[in-house]
Write a protein that holds these residues in place. Structure first.
Motif, short mmCIF file in Angstrom:
data_model
loop_
_atom_site.label_atom_id
_atom_site.label_comp_id
_atom_site.label_asym_id
_atom_site.label_seq_id
_atom_site.Cartn_x
_atom_site.Cartn_y
_atom_site.Cartn_z
N LYS A 38 0.96 -1.13 -0.04
CA LYS A 38 -0.01 0.01 -0.10
C LYS A 38 0.99 1.23 0.09
O LYS A 38 0.12 2.43 -0.11
N ASN A 41 0.37 3.58 -2.89
CA ASN A 41 -0.78 4.56 -2.70
C ASN A 41 -0.21 6.17 -2.53
O ASN A 41 -0.99 6.97 -2.81
N ASN A 175 -6.68 2.76 -5.75
CA ASN A 175 -6.01 2.51 -4.49
C ASN A 175 -6.39 1.58 -3.75
O ASN A 175 -6.16 1.50 -2.72
N TYR A 315 -7.89 3.94 -14.96
CA TYR A 315 -6.98 3.35 -13.74
C TYR A 315 -6.65 1.69 -13.94
O TYR A 315 -5.32 1.59 -14.62
N HIS A 322 -2.65 4.34 -9.81
CA HIS A 322 -3.19 4.91 -8.52
C HIS A 322 -3.29 6.49 -8.80
O HIS A 322 -3.15 7.14 -9.79
#
Length: 325
Positions: A38, A41, A175, A315, A322
Motif C-alpha cells: 500500500k 498509494n 488505490n 486506472y 493510482h
C-alpha cells in the motif's frame, strides 16, 4: 495540519489525493505499512510527514498537540469483515478510535471517522442512519460490531453531533489494489474478464431474487472523498451519516458495466455460493441518504456505469493505476 490515519490505505490515500486537489499538503500520514504494497498509494501525493500508527498512539495520550491539528480523518482500522480476532478488533477499531476522537475534541480539531454499513447486519431493520435506531442494530460480524461500538459510545457520551461518523457502503475505485480478497468486485471482475472473457457471480438461494439479482449500493471512492472534504468545510454538521448512492443495483448490472467499460460482450455465469456464508449473505443493501441531504450535501453521486467506466478506462487499464496529485 490535517492528519489522515490509514493514510496509505484505500479510502485514506484517496483522501490525501483529495486534500491535494483542494490545495492542502500540510498532511501527516499515519499508517502501518509493514510489508504490504500500500505504500505505492502514496507515490505522487504531497504530504508533510509519515508516522507509524504506534508512534502516533503515543502522542494521542499526551496533553499537548505538537501537530497543531486542524482535523483528523480517521480511516485507520482493520477493514476485513472476516477478521476473527475479536480482541484485536476491540483495540484497533474501537479503543483506538475513542482515543483519536478524544484527542480531536480536546484540541478543537474536526473529527471525521470511518464507520461501516456492516453495522446494519442483515438489513432487516432497514438502512436508516437516524440516531434513534442505533441501539437496535445487530451486526453479523465482529468487524461491524467494532464499528457499531464506537458509534454507540459517541452517542452515549453526547458527542455524536460534534463529530462525523460515516457508514460507507460498497466502496470501489483506485488505490484498493493492495487489499487482496477485500478488493471490490469491479477490481476482481476486470482481471477475471481480462483473463477468461467471462464473469462469474453467485447464484441466488431466495426465490424473490434471480441469480445475480442480489443488490448492493455501490459508491465510487471519489464521491466518498468529495463528501469528506465537504464535512471538513462544514464543521457544524455532525452525526452518523450513510455514504452510498441511495440506489441499490444488482450484481449483474455491475458485471455488465465492467464488460461495457472493457468494450467486451457480456458473458456471465453463476456459481454456487459457499455454504459457510449462505446464511449470512446480504441480498439487499441501500443507503438511506435523506439525513445527509437534509444536512445540506447536494452533490450528485456517480452512477455505477460512470464509475466503472472511469475506474476501468483511466486506472485499471493503464500503467498509472493510482490516484496522484
Amino acid at each position: 495540519m490535517h492528519i489522515v490515519t490509514g493514510g496509505a490505505g484505500f479510502i485514506g490515500s484517496a483522501m490525501v489525493w483529495q486534500l491535494n486537489r483542494m490545495g492542502v499538503d500540510d498532511i501527516l500520514v499515519v499508517d502501518n505499512l509493514s510489508t504490504s504494497e500500500k505504500w505505492k498509494n502514496l507515490v505522487g501525493l504531497k504530504y508533510s510527514d509519515y508516522l507509524h500508527r504506534d508512534e502516533f498512539h503515543k502522542y494521542l495520550v499526551r496533553e499537548h498537540d505538537p501537530f497543531r491539528t486542524d482535523a483528523i480523518i480517521h480511516m485507520g482500522a482493520c477493514s476485513s469483515t472476516t477478521e476473527l480476532d475479536a480482541d484485536f478488533l476491540m483495540e484497533n477499531n474501537y479503543r483506538y478510535t475513542q482515543l483519536v476522537c478524544r484527542f480531536c475534541l480536546n484540541h478543537g480539531a474536526r473529527f471525521v471517522n470511518a464507520s461501516s454499513a456492516a453495522t446494519y447486519g442483515d438489513g432487516r431493520l432497514g438502512f436508516s442512519d437516524d440516531h434513534a435506531g442505533l441501539r437496535a442494530l445487530r451486526p453479523l460480524n465482529m468487524y461491524g460490531y467494532s464499528k457499531q461500538l464506537f458509534d454507540l459510545w459517541a452517542l452515549e457520551s453526547g458527542i455524536l453531533d460534534h463529530i462525523a461518523s460515516l457508514k460507507f457502503f460498497n466502496v470501489y475505485g483506485p488505490n484498493e489494489y493492495h487489499k487482496g480478497d477485500m478488493k471490490s468486485v469491479i477490481c476482481k471482475a476486470y482481471k477475471q474478464i481480462g483473463e477468461t472473457g467471462k464473469m462469474k457471480l453467485f447464484k441466488s438461494y431466495r426465490p424473490d431474487y434471480p441469480h445475480g439479482g442480489q443488490k448492493r449500493d455501490f459508491v465510487y471512492v471519489k464521491d466518498c472523498v468529495d463528501l469528506m472534504w465537504w464535512l471538513l468545510e462544514h464543521p457544524d454538521v455532525g452525526g452518523v451519516f450513510n455514504v452510498g448512492t441511495g440506489q441499490a443495483r444488482p450484481w449483474v448490472d455491475l458485471a455488465n458495466a465492467v464488460f461495457a467499460a472493457m468494450d467486451k460482450t457480456p458473458d456471465i455465469g453463476f456459481i454456487e455460493m459457499p455454504e459457510a456464508i449462505r446464511d449470512k449473505y446480504q441480498y439487499f443493501t441501500q443507503a438511506d441518504m435523506t439525513k445527509l441531504r437534509a444536512a445540506g450535501y447536494d452533490k450528485p453521486f456517480t452512477s455505477l456505469e460512470e464509475g466503472a467506466a472511469d475506474y476501468v478506462k483511466n486506472y485499471l487499464a493503464t500503467d498509472d493505476i493510482h490516484l496522484t496529485s
